[in-house]
Enzyme design. Structure first.
Site, PDB file in Angstrom:
ATOM      1  N   SER A 281       0.858  -1.192   0.000  1.00  0.00           N
ATOM      2  CA  SER A 281       0.000   0.000   0.000  1.00  0.00           C
ATOM      3  C   SER A 281       0.887   1.232   0.000  1.00  0.00           C
ATOM      4  O   SER A 281       2.083   1.138   0.274  1.00  0.00           O
ATOM      5  CB  SER A 281      -0.866   0.021   1.263  1.00  0.00           C
ATOM      6  N   ASP A 282       0.333   2.389  -0.326  1.00  0.00           N
ATOM      7  CA  ASP A 282       1.119   3.590  -0.081  1.00  0.00           C
ATOM      8  C   ASP A 282       1.003   3.910   1.406  1.00  0.00           C
ATOM      9  O   ASP A 282       0.183   3.345   2.124  1.00  0.00           O
ATOM     10  CB  ASP A 282       0.668   4.762  -0.968  1.00  0.00           C
ATOM     11  N   TRP A 283       1.839   4.818   1.843  1.00  0.00           N
ATOM     12  CA  TRP A 283       1.977   5.105   3.274  1.00  0.00           C
ATOM     13  C   TRP A 283       0.609   5.401   3.914  1.00  0.00           C
ATOM     14  O   TRP A 283      -0.003   6.439   3.639  1.00  0.00           O
ATOM     15  CB  TRP A 283       2.913   6.298   3.455  1.00  0.00           C
ATOM     16  N   GLY A 284       0.145   4.472   4.716  1.00  0.00           N
ATOM     17  CA  GLY A 284      -1.105   4.689   5.451  1.00  0.00           C
ATOM     18  C   GLY A 284      -2.363   4.635   4.607  1.00  0.00           C
ATOM     19  O   GLY A 284      -3.464   4.904   5.104  1.00  0.00           O
TER      20      GLY A 284
END
Ligand code: BGC
Length: 748
Positions: A281-284
């Site tokens: 995933s991208d950050w968060g």
């Protein structure tokens, strides 16, 4: 009892690893998977950021060290250096199953040696050079314990307000695809198992570059056709080139967040494209689906993400906190978890980490790569290729040759502007600033000083700051300019004004800089302007008045030397723009491969019969594919081997290119095709090939392109990918706007 079980499992695990030498990787993965508890599986799908201080890893945010020891973590990002990665890997070796950690990092345009920002490098249209820069970045980072880079960014960008245009390869799907493949191959090198191979991560899947209004993280609303034709091809190319991983994106796509988007990740990526790697995933971004209003809480966010095919959770803790319950509640089948974990373990095996978790931890290799002269030489070579000469007219009032290149014997040169003496700015955003960098990064002032004769006097005045509201420094700058034979000005946007979360609504030169250019130009001295930026800027007055303009972007460690080579003729500039430069923000989005309307745009004077502005040209200031040279390349007419072809045939299009100027030089010969009539409207032109040719002055070369049916395919009205019989035009030339043309027919 539990203790005996642990000992038994550990012994069994070692036995499996040792006896697994003859097994295939998939068999080995299955053996490990068979030993894992649900919690350990979920741990593999969990990735944390590594915070460091002088004493080692900071554990303020949960007890990361203990989680590693318990096998609750599959990967960390932002941990580099042999010492740090070794410390954490040792903790992983204390876990029950001793599954090694993966260390990921944003190695975007270099690690120790900083290369031009990716958009600048894309101006080289030189895939071998880009592959080399990725290779060097990988070698340096892998020597520092890193296994995995979050690059290349392959997002198409048609909107220069979006700060992340600097990270990609511009607006074109064809150019973007060949560059994506080159960068993936460069990072991954001769293959996993080698200690200089970094796993690549094509990002951000998908359509992140089409954020509405150019505002980072914003929603994306686009037709399936545009997604297929423009935004997905570079991802497909990255997957076909063997990219180990993909990262999904922050945006929603037509209302579904990319992170929870089955259509993207299951239908295309893991379905049609048969992608065998894993998706991070991208950050968060998994947790952010709550903010989107797509998930009620972390439980729902984890459910959506894992169902959609997001295998690893970067920093949102949604998986570690919820997956176990989701499985126990029967919401997620174990097969889904197993599939994600299999994908992650497979990469760890391929990287050789199960054989030796410390194989990337060699102090000696790290040392060798720290100050590697060959890497710096390659950086300078690639920096030169990334420079774009936008204008080279004779000085005002003079006829004949362009102002550039300058003589090294000029008596007095005035160096003016906020970037002439800058050091850190030259390496741009997403670059590492090491403590001893200032002695390695070559400023423009230093580069020019190294280049000119010992008799040349260099005068300097800053003139103004980057974003000044005062003209207090102008008088000194004007005074300095008056004493000089030539003025070199260096202006632009700050290096941290592009990159993530760096959207701008105003793309003009910040502060007083264009006023400074006007004031210096008014002295009547010949002026060269260097433009420093991470995106296309708007500088109409400068472009219309100043005789010579060089777009330098951010060129990396050797920036100053590369720029000086171009200014003084030791390198003949060859860069071509991979993105259109608008005249004002009102033209955005602007791109060369638009559709004809029912009132097609043919010129700026015919106001009604077209889709035009009443107050502005429809054409960009500098078009896609544009870039000048100190020499002139003349193009002959296109010769076709045949005026028609069937689907199983091909046509050869040949053109003679002549270096008709006074300098040896390199030209990028560009091939565009237009399908004149289709079951759906087709773009006015689409890039379908290019070749770089080096020609000594006075010499000619025949350049040929083979046109086969694959170059004519598109998504028809039912979104089937095919070529339709009919008439086509071929354009070959020096930019998307300056071309020769010919026609042919695809018959039944
Ligand atoms: C960016 C990614 C990057 C990640 C890790 C995110 O904010 O969008 O491109 O790889 O952070 O640093």
């Amino acid at each position: 009892m539990r203790k005996y079980f642990v000992l038994f499992a550990a012994a069994l695990f070692q036995f499996i690893i040792c006896s697994a030498q003859k097994k295939t990787i998939d068999q080995k993965v299955d053996s490990v998977l068979g030993l894992m508890t649900l919690d350990e599986k979920i741990g593999q799908m969990n990735q944390y950021n590594g915070d460091w201080d002088a004493t080692g890893p900071i554990t303020k945010d949960g007890d990361k060290q203990n989680q590693i020891r318990k096998g609750m973590l599959g990967s960390m990002l932002n941990v580099t250096g042999v010492e740090h990665t070794r410390t954490l890997q040792e903790l992983a070796m204390q876990s029950r199953l001793k599954i090694p950690l993966l260390f990921g990092q944003d190695i975007i345009h270099g690690y120790r040696t900083i290369f031009p920002i990716p958009l600048a490098e894309a101006c080289s249209w030189d895939t071998a050079a880009m592959r080399l820069s990725a290779r060097i970045a990988a070698t340096e980072a892998a020597a520092a314990g890193v296994h995995w880079t979050f690059a290349p960014m392959v997002d198409i960008a048609r909107d220069p307000r979006w700060g992340r245009v600097m990270e990609g390869a511009g607006e074109d799907p064809f150019l973007g695809s060949v560059i994506a493949a080159a960068r993936v191959k460069g990072f991954q090198g001769a293959g996993f198992g080698n200690v200089d191979a970094l796993m690549a991560c094509a990002k951000h899947f998908a359509a992140y570059g089409a954020a509405i209004g150019g505002r980072d993280y914003n929603s994306v609303d686009m037709s399936e056709r545009t997604l297929l034709e423009i935004y997905l091809p570079p991802f497909r190319a990255a997957v076909d080139a063997g990219a180990a991983t993909l990262m999904n994106s922050f945006n929603d796509l037509n209302g579904i967040p990319a992170t929870g988007n089955k259509h993207l990740q299951r239908d295309f990526l893991k379905g049609q494209w048969k992608f065998k790697g894993f998706v991070v995933s991208d950050w968060g971004s998994i947790g952010e689906m709550i903010n989107h209003g797509f998930a009620k809480d972390g439980y729902e966010a984890a459910l959506e993400a894992v169902t959609a095919g997001s295998d690893m959770d970067m920093e949102s803790r949604s998986y570690i906190n919820n997956l176990s319950k989701l499985v126990k509640d029967g919401k997620i089948k174990m097969q889904l978890i197993d599939d994600a974990v299999r994908r992650i373990l497979r990469k760890k095996f391929e990287m050789g980490l199960f054989d030796d978790p410390f194989r990337f931890c060699s102090k000696e290799r790290e040392q060798q790569q720290w100050n590697n002269a060959n890497n710096l030489a390659a950086e300078k070579m690639i920096a030169k290729k990334s420079i774009v000469l936008l204008k080279n007219d004779p000085p005002p009032g003079k006829a004949g040759m362009g102002l550039l290149p300058l003589s090294k014997q000029i008596r007095t040169i005035a160096l003016i502007g906020p970037f002439i003496q800058a050091v850190r700015d030259n390496i741009g955003f997403w670059a590492y600033s090491w403590p001893d960098d200032s002695s390695r990064i070559v400023s423009q002032f230093q580069g020019i000083k190294n280049k000119v004769s010992s008799n040349t006097k260099l005068l300097y005045a800053k003139g103004c700051e980057i974003n000044d509201s005062s003209q207090a420094g102008f008088a000194e700058a004007i005074n300095v300019a008056r004493q000089a034979d030539v003025v070199i000005m260096s202006v632009g946007e700050a290096s941290d004004w592009s990159g993530e979360a760096k959207s701008r609504s105003n793309l003009h030169l910040p502060g007083m800089q264009e006023e400074l250019v006007k004031a210096i130009y008014a002295t009547g001295k010949p002026v060269v302007v260097l433009m420093n930026a991470g995106r296309p800027l708007i500088f109409d007055w400068t472009a219309d008045h100043v005789p010579a303009i060089i777009y330098t972007w951010w060129l990396g460690t050797k920036a100053g030397d590369a720029i000086a080579d171009v200014l003084f003729g030791d390198y003949n500039p060859s860069g071509k723009l991979p993105i259109s430069f608008p005249r004002t923000e009102g033209q955005i989005p602007i791109y060369y491969n638009y559709y004809h309307t029912g009132r097609p745009a043919t010129s700026d004077s015919d106001r009604f019969f077209r889709s035009a502005y009443i107050d502005l040209s429809i054409y960009p200031k500098f078009p896609f594919g544009f870039g000048l040279s100190y020499t002139r390349f003349d193009y002959g007419n296109i010769q076709l081997s045949s005026a028609s072809m069937r689907a199983n045939q091909s046509i050869k299009a040949t053109i003679t290119v002549t270096n008709a100027g006074n300098y040896d030089g390199e030209e990028t010969v560009q091939l565009y095709i237009q399908d004149l009539v289709g079951s759906v409207v087709r773009p006015v032109k689409e890039l379908k090939g290019f070749q770089k040719v080096f020609l000594p002055k006075g010499q000619s070369k025949q350049v040929s392109f083979t046109i086969d049916v694959d170059k004519l395919k598109f998504y028809n009205s039912e979104l089937k990918y095919l070529a339709e019989p009919g008439d086509f035009k071929i354009y070959i030339g020096t930019s998307s706007q300056n071309v020769k043309e010919a026609a042919f027919t695809l018959t039944q």
